[in-house]
Structure formats: structure tokens, C-alpha cells
Design a protein around this motif. Structure first.
Motif, PDB file in Angstrom:
ATOM      1  N   ARG A 183       0.970  -0.845   0.043  1.00  0.00           N
ATOM      2  CA  ARG A 183      -0.353   0.316   0.091  1.00  0.00           C
ATOM      3  C   ARG A 183       0.448   1.668  -0.056  1.00  0.00           C
ATOM      4  O   ARG A 183       0.592   2.403   0.504  1.00  0.00           O
ATOM      5  N   ASP A 208       6.117   5.737   4.828  1.00  0.00           N
ATOM      6  CA  ASP A 208       5.124   6.347   3.478  1.00  0.00           C
ATOM      7  C   ASP A 208       5.759   6.504   2.639  1.00  0.00           C
ATOM      8  O   ASP A 208       6.123   7.822   3.055  1.00  0.00           O
ATOM      9  N   GLU A 231       3.920 -10.028   1.719  1.00  0.00           N
ATOM     10  CA  GLU A 231       2.622  -9.517   1.343  1.00  0.00           C
ATOM     11  C   GLU A 231       2.150  -9.795   0.258  1.00  0.00           C
ATOM     12  O   GLU A 231       3.061 -11.021  -0.670  1.00  0.00           O
ATOM     13  N   GLY A 285      -2.183  -8.740  -3.055  1.00  0.00           N
ATOM     14  CA  GLY A 285      -3.099  -7.660  -1.929  1.00  0.00           C
ATOM     15  C   GLY A 285      -3.505  -7.883  -0.113  1.00  0.00           C
ATOM     16  O   GLY A 285      -3.631  -6.921   0.464  1.00  0.00           O
ATOM     17  N   TYR A 343      -6.812  -3.164   7.454  1.00  0.00           N
ATOM     18  CA  TYR A 343      -4.528  -2.108   7.950  1.00  0.00           C
ATOM     19  C   TYR A 343      -4.769  -0.701   8.754  1.00  0.00           C
ATOM     20  O   TYR A 343      -4.199  -0.756   9.179  1.00  0.00           O
TER      21      TYR A 343
END
Length: 409
Positions: A239, A260, A282, A285, A306
């Protein structure tokens, strides 16, 4: 990779194709050069359903058939579609030369565990490089980052045989925390940690972001507050954020470090349980962790929510160590060696690999032994390779750039 003591008395991105442009592209290429006589199949099926699925080496051979095939299979649209259809295969570490006391080359090998692949073909050599003390530290979209002891970091694409040194300032000790495609600019970027000694009692620590091909030095982004950096832990991109397992002074993992890639901010998230042996993954998805305990049981947890950090126990795997001992008994005797267990995704399924003496064994999520490889010096890594023939312009801007030349053999 995690260790269990044992004594044996006998031995990323989904890239679709642009449907509307393909037939026109084929027609233009057909005008440029004679198409081979495949009357039974339309050209668009040959190109977009057959050639697009070939392994890179086979595709490169097919380019010599005619000018039309060479033209079509060299376009960026085709290469992106071709990359999307390549399997994500586990990268193995071939330590054979190190075992022999020779450290002048690195063999890049993929383990093709897919059903129907013959045993001799499960080990697929991708490339070989000549340089001492290579260490694989990242893999992303067919690109590999290699660390060479006392020589810095290098990037290579084994499919296109491109290789270059990464421009990192001297005077610092560097660690790679992760590699990722930046979501806004399509640049490939590296998250790095560095420190340099200022005085005998003082040193300077910092995190940096390096955009490949930008021509700029690593950009300083400061140090995270109250977030442990996983300097030696494999990273997982999910993500748009890099994740790594963090451990305290007791060796227990209580939190997961998160970076991030858009905001370039650090944070932490909690793990489902506190454990000392944790693998992150991972797959399709889904973000999850594998918890390994001393009873040789693997608990697979997945993150159902999440944002709210809600975990759920997905399955429990009991490792078949009795069957492994029986398998090893056929070839080896009087083995006294630990078990090394690692969990990672592999082309749409979760893989459990057990390294035991000169054996590398694949265990299914049902706890059954799936495949065995008996080869001295072969070990698993936490990385996958999804080969790509896509050309990257950043290679040409890097130091010591070469293509199809040494250190490739």
C-alpha cells in the motif's frame, strides 16, 4: 531466516495491456517487415497471447525471426505487459564458491516451484557476476540492489544485463532500508540510513531518499521519532509503504516499522503477538506475518483491517520434520545440523522453506513436503525476481554503467 536446533543420527504491480492499440501496432509492424507465415493464428494472438508470455531469453531469441516481431516486442507497451506476465520466483543464494574458499563471483538463481516444472528445471540460473563478496539487499520490478563489501551499492537488471554503481557520498557508512517505485513521479527510489563518525564519542545518524537517475545526492529526511530502523531486516512494500520487523534488546518483535513513500514519514504498527521469530509478507493484496515458535509450528496472521490494525489468525502450519529426516536419510548419514526456516510469498502462494545441511526443502501451507533440492551451498533469500526487459534511462546516468559486459559473465 530463523533457526531451530535439531540432531539427526541419520542423515507489484499489475500492468495491463492497451487493447485498442495492439492490432494497429501489429498492422504497422507487418508493413515494416514480412510477418512469418502463421496462417492458423491472427498476428495479435501470436504477439499478445503467446510471445508476451515467454521468458525473457526465449523472447529475445524470437526477435530474430523477423523485423516485425523485433519491432513490436521492443515497444514499451509490450515490455510492460510482458513483465506483468512473468512469474515472481524466489531468489536463491548460491554459496558454493564461498564453501570452496573462492569468493570471486555470484550466481543469481531462481527457484521455480510451480506445479508441472520438472525437477532439473526448478533451478534457473539468471545471471552470474564476477566480484568479491556480493550480497543481495533488495529486489523490485526486476531490478536488484547488490552490496559489495567495502565497495558500496550496485544496481543491475539480470534480464537486460545492465549494471551500475549507485552514487553515494564517501565518508559515511550506508544501509539500505528499502527500494520502491515512487507513486507520483514513477521514479525508483531508495530509502537509506547512514552514519559518520564526527569525534571519538560523537557520530551523526540520518535517513535519506535517493531518486535513481535524478542526478542529485541522497536527500536528507531526518531520523524517525521512536521508530526502530530494521537495518538488517528484509522490507515489504505494501500500500505504498515500506514495512520491516523491529526487535527490542531481548530480540522480540513487538512492532512493525512503516515508512510512507508519499509523505516520507515514519510510524509504527503493532504485531498480532509478541514473538522472536517473525517474517513479513505481502501476497495478492494481503499483508501478513508468519510467527514461528520453538514447537516448530508456524502461525500465519493476516491484517484484515489495515487502518485499524485488526489481525486475524489465518492458518497454522506444523512443519513435517519427521518426513524431512526420512528424506535426508536416503542420502546422508550422521548429520548434526540446525534447521533454518523462512516464510515468503512466491507467485501467488505462500512458501515455507527449510534449510537443513545441504538440503533446501519446500513445505506447503498444509504442512506437507512439496519439493526437495539436494545441493551443497544453496540457500534461500527473502527476495523474489519478476524479470523485466523494460529499459530504464536512469542506468545511463549512474557511475561505471555497463551493459552486457563485465562484471556479467
Amino acid at each position: 531466516m530463523h533457526i531451530y536446533s535439531a540432531t539427526v543420527t541419520t542423515p507489484a504491480l499489475h500492468l495491463g495491456r492497451i487493447e485498442s492499440s495492439q492490432p494497429a501496432t501489429v498492422a504497422k509492424a507487418a508493413e515494416a517487415g514480412a510477418m512469418p507465415p502463421l496462417r492458423a493464428l491472427p498476428e495479435e494472438i501470436v504477439i499478445w497471447e503467446i510471445l508476451v508470455r515467454l521468458p525473457p531469453k526465449a523472447l529475445l531469441r524470437c526477435r530474430t525471426v523477423c523485423r516485425a516481431w523485433r519491432s513490436i516486442t521492443s515497444t514499451r507497451d509490450f515490455l510492460l505487459a510482458h513483465h506483468a506476465r512473468q512469474p515472481a520466483l524466489l531468489l536463491l543464494d548460491d554459496c558454493t564458491n564461498y564453501e570452496k574458499g573462492i569468493s570471486d563471483s555470484l550466481n543469481i538463481i531462481c527457484f521455480d516451484h510451480r506445479a508441472g516444472v520438472a525437477t532439473p528445471d526448478q533451478l534457473q540460473p539468471v545471471a552470474r557476476l564476477t566480484a568479491p563478496y556480493y550480497h543481495l539487499v533488495a529486489s523490485c520490478d526486476g531490478l536488484l540492489i547488490l552490496c559489495v563489501e567495502d565497495s558500496g551499492f550496485f544496481i543491475c537488471n539480470p534480464a537486460t544485463r545492465q549494471y551500475a554503481r549507485l552514487p553515494l557520498p564517501l565518508g559515511h557508512a550506508w544501509w539500505l532500508l528499502g527500494m520502491y517505485p515512487h507513486p507520483s513521479t514513477d521514479e525508483y527510489r531508495l530509502l537509506l540510513y547512514s552514519y559518520r563518525r564526527i569525534t571519538e564519542d560523537e557520530r551523526q545518524d540520518a535517513c535519506h531518499v535517493l531518486a535513481l537517475g535524478s542526478g542529485h545526492p541522497p536527500r536528507h529526511i531526518g531520523l524517525p521519532d521512536a521508530v526502530t530502523l530494521g537495518l538488517d531486516d528484509p522490507h515489504v512494500l505494501f500500500r505504498g509503504s515500506l514495512h520491516w520487523c523491529t526487535s527490542d534488546y531481548d530480540g522480540e518483535c513487538k512492532t512493525i516499522g512503516v515508512f510512507d513513500t508519499r509523505s516520507e514519514l515514519f510510524r509504527e504498527m503493532r504485531t498480532p503477538v509478541v514473538a522472536s521469530c517473525v517474517d513479513l509478507f505481502e501476497m495478492d493484496g494481503m499483508f501478513g506475518v508468519a510467527i514461528l515458535d520453538c514447537e516448530k509450528i508456524i502461525d500465519i496472521w493476516v491484517l484484515q483491517d489495515y487502518e485499524r490494525e485488526i489481525w486475524a489468525l489465518n492458518r497454522r502450519i506444523e512443519l513435517p520434520f519427521v518426513e524431512i529426516r526420512v528424506q535426508c536419510d536416503k542420502y546422508d548419514t550422521y548429520i548434526r545440523s540446525p534447521f533454518y526456516v523462512s516464510v515468503m510469498p512466491g507467485d501467488g502462494e505462500l512458501l515455507v522453506l527449510v534449510k537443513f545441511a545441504d538440503w533446501l526443502l519446500l513445505v506447503g501451507t498444509d504442512g506437507k513436503l512439496v519439493a526437495t533440492l539436494h545441493r551443497k551451498g544453496l540457500d534461500s533469500t527473502y527476495f523474489q525476481l519478476k524479470q523485466s526487459l523494460v529499459s530504464h534511462t536512469f542506468f545511463h546516468t549512474q557511475e561505471n554503467y555497463v551493459v552486457n559486459a563485465p562484471p556479467f559473465i
